[in-house]
Design a protein around this motif. Structure first.
Motif, mmCIF file in Angstrom:
data_model
loop_
_atom_site.group_PDB
_atom_site.id
_atom_site.type_symbol
_atom_site.label_atom_id
_atom_site.label_comp_id
_atom_site.label_asym_id
_atom_site.label_seq_id
_atom_site.Cartn_x
_atom_site.Cartn_y
_atom_site.Cartn_z
ATOM 1 N N ALA A 40 0.881 -1.277 0.099
ATOM 2 C CA ALA A 40 -0.130 0.118 -0.202
ATOM 3 C C ALA A 40 0.895 1.252 -0.012
ATOM 4 N N ASP A 41 1.962 1.264 -0.576
ATOM 5 C CA ASP A 41 3.123 2.152 -0.574
ATOM 6 C C ASP A 41 4.024 2.082 -1.768
ATOM 7 N N ALA A 42 4.948 2.960 -1.876
ATOM 8 C CA ALA A 42 5.743 3.022 -2.946
ATOM 9 C C ALA A 42 7.087 3.546 -2.497
ATOM 10 N N VAL A 43 8.205 3.093 -3.035
ATOM 11 C CA VAL A 43 9.619 3.612 -2.826
ATOM 12 C C VAL A 43 10.306 4.379 -3.981
ATOM 13 N N THR B 269 22.308 5.841 -12.900
ATOM 14 C CA THR B 269 21.055 5.382 -13.612
ATOM 15 C C THR B 269 20.316 4.212 -13.136
ATOM 16 N N ALA B 270 19.070 3.988 -13.583
ATOM 17 C CA ALA B 270 18.188 2.643 -12.982
ATOM 18 C C ALA B 270 18.889 1.509 -13.334
ATOM 19 N N ALA B 271 19.673 1.423 -14.499
ATOM 20 C CA ALA B 271 20.328 0.061 -14.590
ATOM 21 C C ALA B 271 21.258 -0.079 -13.849
ATOM 22 N N GLU B 272 22.073 1.085 -13.504
ATOM 23 C CA GLU B 272 23.304 0.866 -12.382
ATOM 24 C C GLU B 272 22.647 0.096 -11.019
ATOM 25 N N LEU B 273 21.384 0.666 -10.716
ATOM 26 C CA LEU B 273 20.669 0.446 -9.359
ATOM 27 C C LEU B 273 20.873 -1.088 -9.340
ATOM 28 N N GLY B 274 20.570 -1.775 -10.520
ATOM 29 C CA GLY B 274 20.473 -3.278 -10.585
ATOM 30 C C GLY B 274 19.414 -3.804 -10.056
ATOM 31 N N PHE B 275 18.161 -3.578 -10.647
ATOM 32 C CA PHE B 275 16.798 -4.456 -10.076
ATOM 33 C C PHE B 275 16.923 -5.703 -10.318
ATOM 34 N N ALA B 276 17.175 -6.660 -9.091
ATOM 35 C CA ALA B 276 17.422 -8.015 -9.280
ATOM 36 C C ALA B 276 16.072 -9.011 -9.274
ATOM 37 N N GLY B 277 14.984 -8.415 -9.044
ATOM 38 C CA GLY B 277 13.644 -8.985 -9.078
ATOM 39 C C GLY B 277 12.550 -8.772 -7.912
ATOM 40 N N GLY B 278 11.656 -9.314 -7.676
ATOM 41 C CA GLY B 278 10.551 -9.200 -6.699
ATOM 42 C C GLY B 278 10.186 -10.638 -6.096
ATOM 43 N N PHE B 279 9.728 -10.852 -4.885
ATOM 44 C CA PHE B 279 9.441 -11.941 -4.292
ATOM 45 C C PHE B 279 8.480 -11.628 -3.094
ATOM 46 N N ASN B 280 7.875 -12.760 -2.334
ATOM 47 C CA ASN B 280 7.051 -12.453 -1.385
ATOM 48 C C ASN B 280 7.655 -13.190 -0.211
ATOM 49 N N LEU B 281 8.157 -12.458 1.000
ATOM 50 C CA LEU B 281 8.814 -13.159 2.242
ATOM 51 C C LEU B 281 8.162 -14.221 2.481
ATOM 52 N N THR C 180 10.834 5.596 -13.649
ATOM 53 C CA THR C 180 10.946 6.760 -12.533
ATOM 54 C C THR C 180 11.622 5.957 -11.458
ATOM 55 N N ARG C 181 12.334 4.817 -11.390
ATOM 56 C CA ARG C 181 13.217 4.132 -10.384
ATOM 57 C C ARG C 181 12.334 4.165 -9.235
ATOM 58 N N THR C 182 11.024 3.584 -9.370
ATOM 59 C CA THR C 182 10.217 3.527 -8.178
ATOM 60 C C THR C 182 9.661 2.088 -8.133
ATOM 61 N N LEU C 183 9.657 1.402 -6.978
ATOM 62 C CA LEU C 183 9.219 0.128 -6.599
ATOM 63 C C LEU C 183 7.682 0.356 -6.124
ATOM 64 N N THR C 184 6.677 -0.168 -6.590
ATOM 65 C CA THR C 184 5.230 0.185 -6.111
ATOM 66 C C THR C 184 4.446 -0.963 -5.754
ATOM 67 N N ALA D 198 30.051 2.184 -7.665
ATOM 68 C CA ALA D 198 30.156 2.548 -6.363
ATOM 69 C C ALA D 198 29.464 3.783 -5.850
ATOM 70 N N LEU D 199 28.769 3.783 -4.767
ATOM 71 C CA LEU D 199 27.997 4.640 -4.452
ATOM 72 C C LEU D 199 28.536 5.616 -3.100
ATOM 73 N N SER D 200 28.274 6.816 -3.489
ATOM 74 C CA SER D 200 28.720 7.515 -2.260
ATOM 75 C C SER D 200 27.383 8.070 -1.405
ATOM 76 N N THR D 201 26.112 7.978 -1.827
ATOM 77 C CA THR D 201 24.969 8.170 -1.295
ATOM 78 C C THR D 201 23.746 7.424 -1.852
ATOM 79 N N LEU D 202 23.104 6.877 -0.921
ATOM 80 C CA LEU D 202 21.862 6.297 -1.318
ATOM 81 C C LEU D 202 20.535 6.772 -0.538
ATOM 82 N N THR D 203 19.564 7.083 -1.555
ATOM 83 C CA THR D 203 18.345 8.080 -1.035
ATOM 84 C C THR D 203 17.112 7.213 -1.148
ATOM 85 N N LEU D 204 16.163 6.929 -0.170
ATOM 86 C CA LEU D 204 14.939 6.351 -0.247
ATOM 87 C C LEU D 204 13.770 7.141 -0.173
#
Length: 648
Positions: A134-137, A150-162, A187-191, A211-217
């Motif tokens: 019920a949210d998004a990041v 870039t979104a590609a450099e963030l490297g989305f690896a997939g989704g699953f349910n815990l 949009t680099r958004t997980l919904t 390499a990242l110097s910052t990560l923002t959510l």
């Protein structure tokens, strides 16, 4: 999200893939956190992994309060059967961080920024966001130079349910839910699910490739009252090697060799010494390229191979082997320094009639050439590194029968340009700062967690300094025509103003009663009055407010009364506070039914309509008592006479 399933977790997992095969052990570790400090909409903490070589991070968040802070991990965790747990182990009983949106509406996401002390490894680590239903990041990051990732450099690896993977599972996973969030690279958004329905365990994970110097959510509420969690974890690889003595012309004691490890960003990670066999190890280190291993032989020995080697743990364990032997006369030695600080890795060349030979300085700035025959007109040169000035050649000398020492180079470092970026008086980490010369390419860096920045060894010239203003702050003017000569240029500061915000909820009957949408709220203060309308959840919110005092007034709807006041006053300072919780209560008007007045009964009348005359005066109370007394005595006498016996 349910209490145990409020699981918008953000796992940043550092991947190092194992130890040497002979050890058959893989070490993993989850982060530790300092307690959350500050207050609602202004929280800070720090995160540190137990894996050497991975940088700690300063954390700043404008999350609202309520069920936030460091959690134990005893009831919400990655089981070993989940994709994350299978790769990095279970997170059971390892802490994580709970945070929330800035305010409970769809237009006030919270921003949480991790500013790393040095850039992270460029490979083999991941972050995971869970219970996104019920949210998004929205995710953003900056690389080591401060450029956007870039979104590609963030490297989305997939989704699953815990909850869809084996046991043990977190409390609340009584059944597999199967809800999985979706990733929009544009949009680099997980919904979460399309209906914004509260479920449990919806998770997505990422493995960055730079390499990242910052990560923002940026965490946004779509419905309900969400909370999300953040984990960090790491897996390490080994850095080791052997120092071998050739034994010529006499033995060199390898146990006297100092082996030094320097990180990819120049951080000193420590020293060790070989055992009697020459073996050494720096143990488990975060997985990344660019580690520098160097040796400092004892005074009687020299390194035959390069004194410095660059190794990588990105794909496998790293090995750096060295050869040493005893010095053969005659040696030539010296040091390279800048302002008294040793300079490592500088190329030094000894010139002679027999031809040149080169080496590099060790971590202590020293160098040495041996096996030099007696001769005339030797001289030493260096390749002056970028950012330094000074002599690159020393006077000629002759070698006769003694060692040549003191062939030292003292360089001067170009000046540094430094400053601090603050927002509302507090340092802002992760801000990109750009130094642009009048000619030539610009230089960029990123502020540390306390807001400080520094450009090292800047050539003389005139520069402009600009910053990328973070979201939520008023842009600051650039600093133009900054002159760099021979001295450091400090105090190039930027003081940003953070606008404030306010908001609240309209309730029916009591402060915890049902909510009321469609109610008009007027906010009056700097910039003039503004009119808002509560949404379907009874909420109102207004941001972008300058410092000052604001009056908040509710227009009570027809048929209702205000309970506990219809006006509230708040003050916002340059800190940019978010004055949430400015709630109002209204109640339906109460109506009172008047009690009817009874009609008086008419007095009796004579025929013909006249009022009956008064036929006597009132009887006084003493006379009435006397009469009742005589009557009672008479009755008693009668009763006695009836009980007398009858005469015969």
């Amino acid at each position: 999200m349910r209490r145990l399933g409020l699981f918008a977790l953000t796992l940043v997992v550092l991947v190092g893939l194992g130890l040497p095969a002979a050890q058959a052990v893989r070490t993993t570790g989850y982060a530790d956190w300092e307690p959350l400090a500050g207050a609602s909409n202004d929280y800070t903490t720090s995160m540190e992994l137990p894996v050497a070589g991975f940088p700690a991070a300063a954390v700043a968040s404008d999350s609202r309060s309520g069920s936030v802070g460091v959690q134990s991990g005893s009831s919400v965790f990655f089981g070993p059967g989940t994709p994350v747990g299978a790769k990095y182990g279970s997170s059971l009983n390892r802490p994580y961080l709970n945070l929330r949106p800035k305010a409970d509406n769809a237009t006030a996401p919270s921003t949480t920024t991790y500013t790393f002390a040095t850039p992270t490894p460029p490979t083999g680590w991941a972050f995971v966001l869970g219970d996104i239903d019920a949210d998004a990041v929205t995710i953003s990051a900056k690389d080591a130079s401060g450029a956007p990732v870039t979104a590609a450099e963030l490297g989305f690896a997939g989704g699953f349910n815990l909850c869809d993977f084996g046991t043990p599972r977190p409390a609340g996973c009584s059944a597999s839910v199967g809800d999985v969030p979706t990733w929009d690279a544009g949009t680099r958004t997980l919904t979460g699910n399309p209906g914004a329905t509260d479920t449990f365990g919806a998770t997505g994970w990422f493995e960055p490739t730079v390499a990242l110097s910052t990560l923002t959510l940026s965490f946004t509420r779509r419905s309900g009252f969400p909370v999300y969690q953040t984990w960090f974890a790491a897996v390490a690889r080994t850095i080791s090697g052997t120092v071998t003595d050739l034994g010529l012309p006499v033995p060199c004691p390898v146990t006297g060799v100092t082996v030094r490890l320097v990180g990819p960003n120049g951080e000193d990670l420590g020293t060790t010494t070989p055992d009697a066999t020459g073996a050494y190890s720096f143990g488990q280190r975060a997985t990344q390229p660019g580690y520098v291993v160097s040796i400092e032989p004892p005074a009687t020995c020299i390194a035959l191979s390069a004194r410095t080697q660059t190794v990588s743990t990105a794909a496998a364990d790293a090995t750096a082997d060295f050869l040493v032997r005893a010095i053969i006369p005659q040696p030539v030695s010296g040091k390279v320094t800048a302002g008294g600080t040793p300079l490592a890795g500088v190329t030094v060349t000894l010139h002679s009639v027999g031809g040149p030979k080169s080496t590099t300085t060790a971590a202590d700035g020293s160098y040495l050439f041996d096996n030099n025959p007696a001769n005339e007109d030797y001289f030493v040169t260096i390749d002056v590194p970028d950012g330094y000035t000074g002599t690159d050649q020393l006077p000629n000398f002759d070698i006769v029968a003694t060692p040549i020492t003191g062939q030292d180079f003292a360089l001067t470092a170009d000046p540094n340009v430094s400053g601090k970026v603050t927002g509302g008086g507090s340092g802002l980490g992760g801000v990109t700062v750009t130094l642009t010369p009048t000619a030539g390419p610009p230089l960029t860096t990123v502020t540390a967690g306390d807001g400080t920045y520094r450009f090292d060894r800047v050539p003389a010239g005139t520069y402009d300094i600009t910053i990328d203003t973070p979201a939520g702050f008023t842009p600051a003017a650039s600093r133009n025509d900054v002159t760099v000569n021979t001295q450091d240029v400090p105090d190039q500061d930027f003081a940003l103003v953070r606008p404030g915000a306010l908001g609240g909820t309209v309730h029916l009957g009591t402060p915890t009663g049902e909510v009321r949408g469609g109610v008009t709220i007027t906010v009056d203060g700097p910039g003039g009055p503004r009119t808002l309308t509560t949404d379907a959840d009874g909420n109102y919110f207004l941001d972008g407010l300058a410092a000052g005092t604001y009056e908040i007034r509710i227009a009570v709807p027809d048929g209702f009364d205000g309970v506990g006041g219809v006006v509230r006053t708040v003050t916002i300072t340059a800190q940019g506070e978010i004055r949430s919780g400015q709630d109002f209560v209204i109640a339906a008007e109460t109506t009172t039914t008047p009690t009817p007045t009874p009609e008086p009964e008419p007095e009796p009348t004579e025929p013909g309509g006249g009022v009956l005359p008064d036929t006597g005066s009132p009887v006084s109370r003493p006379l009435l008592l006397l009469g009742f007394g005589l009557l009672g005595a008479g009755l008693a006498a009668v009763g006695i006479s009836r009980r007398r016996p009858t005469r015969a």
